[in-house]
Design a protein around this motif. Structure first.
Motif, PDB file in Angstrom:
ATOM      1  N   UNK A  17       5.331  11.515   3.204  1.00 16.30           N
ATOM      2  CA  UNK A  17       5.190  10.300   3.996  1.00 16.30           C
ATOM      3  C   UNK A  17       3.753   9.962   4.376  1.00 16.30           C
ATOM      4  N   UNK A  18       2.904  10.953   4.753  1.00 14.70           N
ATOM      5  CA  UNK A  18       1.515  10.581   5.072  1.00 14.70           C
ATOM      6  C   UNK A  18       0.778   9.973   3.883  1.00 14.70           C
ATOM      7  N   UNK A  19       1.035  10.488   2.681  1.00 12.09           N
ATOM      8  CA  UNK A  19       0.361   9.960   1.497  1.00 12.09           C
ATOM      9  C   UNK A  19       0.855   8.554   1.165  1.00 12.09           C
ATOM     10  N   UNK A  20       2.159   8.336   1.288  1.00 13.14           N
ATOM     11  CA  UNK A  20       2.709   7.004   1.029  1.00 13.14           C
ATOM     12  C   UNK A  20       2.172   6.005   2.048  1.00 13.14           C
ATOM     13  N   UNK A  21       2.141   6.419   3.319  1.00 10.82           N
ATOM     14  CA  UNK A  21       1.635   5.523   4.363  1.00 10.82           C
ATOM     15  C   UNK A  21       0.175   5.164   4.116  1.00 10.82           C
ATOM     16  N   UNK A  22      -0.627   6.156   3.697  1.00 11.72           N
ATOM     17  CA  UNK A  22      -2.046   5.894   3.442  1.00 11.72           C
ATOM     18  C   UNK A  22      -2.217   4.927   2.273  1.00 11.72           C
ATOM     19  N   UNK A  33     -13.130  -1.888  -0.437  1.00 13.26           N
ATOM     20  CA  UNK A  33     -12.743  -2.331  -1.786  1.00 13.26           C
ATOM     21  C   UNK A  33     -11.460  -1.632  -2.178  1.00 13.26           C
ATOM     22  N   UNK A  34     -10.487  -2.381  -2.679  1.00  5.66           N
ATOM     23  CA  UNK A  34      -9.230  -1.774  -3.105  1.00  5.66           C
ATOM     24  C   UNK A  34      -9.450  -0.789  -4.236  1.00  5.66           C
ATOM     25  N   UNK A  35     -10.259  -1.134  -5.213  1.00  9.34           N
ATOM     26  CA  UNK A  35     -10.507  -0.240  -6.343  1.00  9.34           C
ATOM     27  C   UNK A  35     -11.135   1.064  -5.869  1.00  9.34           C
ATOM     28  N   UNK A  36     -12.142   0.966  -5.003  1.00 13.58           N
ATOM     29  CA  UNK A  36     -12.803   2.172  -4.518  1.00 13.58           C
ATOM     30  C   UNK A  36     -11.898   2.980  -3.590  1.00 13.58           C
ATOM     31  N   UNK A  37     -11.073   2.289  -2.800  1.00 16.36           N
ATOM     32  CA  UNK A  37     -10.114   3.007  -1.950  1.00 16.36           C
ATOM     33  C   UNK A  37      -9.150   3.830  -2.802  1.00 16.36           C
ATOM     34  N   UNK A  38      -8.668   3.241  -3.893  1.00 18.42           N
ATOM     35  CA  UNK A  38      -7.737   3.973  -4.761  1.00 18.42           C
ATOM     36  C   UNK A  38      -8.438   5.140  -5.445  1.00 18.42           C
ATOM     37  N   UNK A  39      -9.675   4.962  -5.822  1.00 18.45           N
ATOM     38  CA  UNK A  39     -10.436   6.089  -6.393  1.00 18.45           C
ATOM     39  C   UNK A  39     -10.565   7.220  -5.369  1.00 18.45           C
ATOM     40  N   UNK A  40     -10.909   6.856  -4.131  1.00 15.79           N
ATOM     41  CA  UNK A  40     -11.083   7.872  -3.093  1.00 15.79           C
ATOM     42  C   UNK A  40      -9.755   8.550  -2.742  1.00 15.79           C
ATOM     43  N   UNK A  41      -8.677   7.774  -2.729  1.00 11.65           N
ATOM     44  CA  UNK A  41      -7.359   8.363  -2.473  1.00 11.65           C
ATOM     45  C   UNK A  41      -6.995   9.354  -3.576  1.00 11.65           C
ATOM     46  N   UNK A  42      -7.314   9.000  -4.812  1.00 14.74           N
ATOM     47  CA  UNK A  42      -7.059   9.903  -5.936  1.00 14.74           C
ATOM     48  C   UNK A  42      -7.895  11.167  -5.812  1.00 14.74           C
ATOM     49  N   UNK A  43      -9.160  10.991  -5.459  1.00 16.16           N
ATOM     50  CA  UNK A  43     -10.041  12.155  -5.324  1.00 16.16           C
ATOM     51  C   UNK A  43      -9.551  13.088  -4.219  1.00 16.16           C
ATOM     52  N   UNK A  61       1.215  21.257   9.021  1.00 14.07           N
ATOM     53  CA  UNK A  61       0.346  20.981   7.871  1.00 14.07           C
ATOM     54  C   UNK A  61       0.168  19.480   7.657  1.00 14.07           C
ATOM     55  N   UNK A  62       0.896  18.682   8.411  1.00 15.27           N
ATOM     56  CA  UNK A  62       0.849  17.224   8.211  1.00 15.27           C
ATOM     57  C   UNK A  62      -0.572  16.714   8.429  1.00 15.27           C
ATOM     58  N   UNK A  63      -1.000  15.850   7.528  1.00 17.98           N
ATOM     59  CA  UNK A  63      -2.350  15.296   7.600  1.00 17.98           C
ATOM     60  C   UNK A  63      -2.286  13.784   7.807  1.00 17.98           C
ATOM     61  N   UNK A  64      -3.321  13.251   8.440  1.00 14.88           N
ATOM     62  CA  UNK A  64      -3.516  11.808   8.461  1.00 14.88           C
ATOM     63  C   UNK A  64      -4.806  11.527   7.715  1.00 14.88           C
ATOM     64  N   UNK A  65      -4.778  10.509   6.916  1.00 16.26           N
ATOM     65  CA  UNK A  65      -5.933  10.213   6.072  1.00 16.26           C
ATOM     66  C   UNK A  65      -6.321   8.751   6.238  1.00 16.26           C
ATOM     67  N   UNK A  66      -7.587   8.515   6.484  1.00 15.12           N
ATOM     68  CA  UNK A  66      -8.075   7.152   6.639  1.00 15.12           C
ATOM     69  C   UNK A  66      -9.179   6.914   5.617  1.00 15.12           C
ATOM     70  N   UNK A  67      -8.877   6.100   4.623  1.00  9.17           N
ATOM     71  CA  UNK A  67      -9.851   5.739   3.595  1.00  9.17           C
ATOM     72  C   UNK A  67     -10.047   4.238   3.655  1.00  9.17           C
ATOM     73  N   UNK A  68     -11.276   3.805   3.840  1.00  5.75           N
ATOM     74  CA  UNK A  68     -11.551   2.369   3.911  1.00  5.75           C
ATOM     75  C   UNK A  68     -12.981   2.121   3.446  1.00  5.75           C
TER      76      UNK A  68
END
Length: 202
Positions: free
Chosen positions: A134-139, A88-98, A78-85
């Motif tokens: 760990x994947x979420x923390x790493x992202x 913009x830091x603000x928009x990255x955090x919004x997308x990570x939250x979403x 079930x482990x996922x890798x997520x790449x959000x870029x």
């Protein structure tokens, strides 16, 4: 190879592990995770998984000797890798939250199902961390690193180290406090109201 062929007993002298296709193996893992979410860890049995996936118990026991090993393997699948870029830091955090909000219900149920069993089994606990934590923390750390490199926030800002704890804390605590999952809209509002202002971002 068909599912039925994959589930037949091994001939004498064959390897200990039966030859199950990756697709069939994922069926087993999906069944384990679904039963964990719906029934809890104690209610998951090898017999129940065998029945729900229409295979023999011996097939499962050849692949995974015990229930904890089976559950750990399912979690790792079930482990996922997520790449959000977004640039913009603000928009990255919004997308990570979403993104976290879209999976919050399913992941929260897994965490709750394993809350009592995982501390008693080191392998299960490691698999839980590898799959969901760990994947979420790493992202998040990668998002923060890029924001620092772009000069959007100082590297020594005292709030940076607490962002993963904030995100995970909201995911876990909202079902307890309000009886609702931390859905995408809720998590984005949280980031905008509590995380971005602390970092001096809008």
């Amino acid at each position: 190879m068909t599912s039925q062929a994959a589930d037949r007993p091994e001939p004498v002298g064959s390897s200990r592990r039966s030859k199950i296709t990756p697709e069939r193996e994922q069926e087993f893992y999906d069944a384990v995770l679904e039963q964990l979410r719906e029934c809890g860890y104690d209610s998951v049995t090898m017999e129940g998984i065998a029945a729900s996936t229409r295979c023999s118990k011996s097939t499962l026991y050849r692949q995974w000797k015990t229930k904890p090993q089976f559950v750990a393997a399912a979690l790792r699948s079930h482990r996922r890798t997520r790449c959000i870029d977004t640039g913009s830091l603000a928009d990255d955090l919004r997308e990570a939250a979403r993104a976290a909000g879209e999976l919050s219900g399913r992941d929260t149920k897994l965490l709750q199902a394993l809350a009592h069993a995982a501390p008693q089994d080191p392998e299960l606990q490691r698999a839980l961390r590898e799959a969901l934590v760990e994947p979420e923390i790493a992202a998040l750390k990668e998002i923060i690193r890029r924001g620092v490199e772009r000069g959007e926030v100082p590297a020594d800002h005292p709030a940076l180290e607490y962002i993963p704890a904030q995100m995970f804390g909201v995911l876990r605590i909202r079902p307890v406090l309000e009886g609702e999952d931390a859905d995408p809209d809720y998590l984005v509002r949280f980031v905008e109201a509590a995380v971005l202002p602390t970092l001096g971002l809008t």
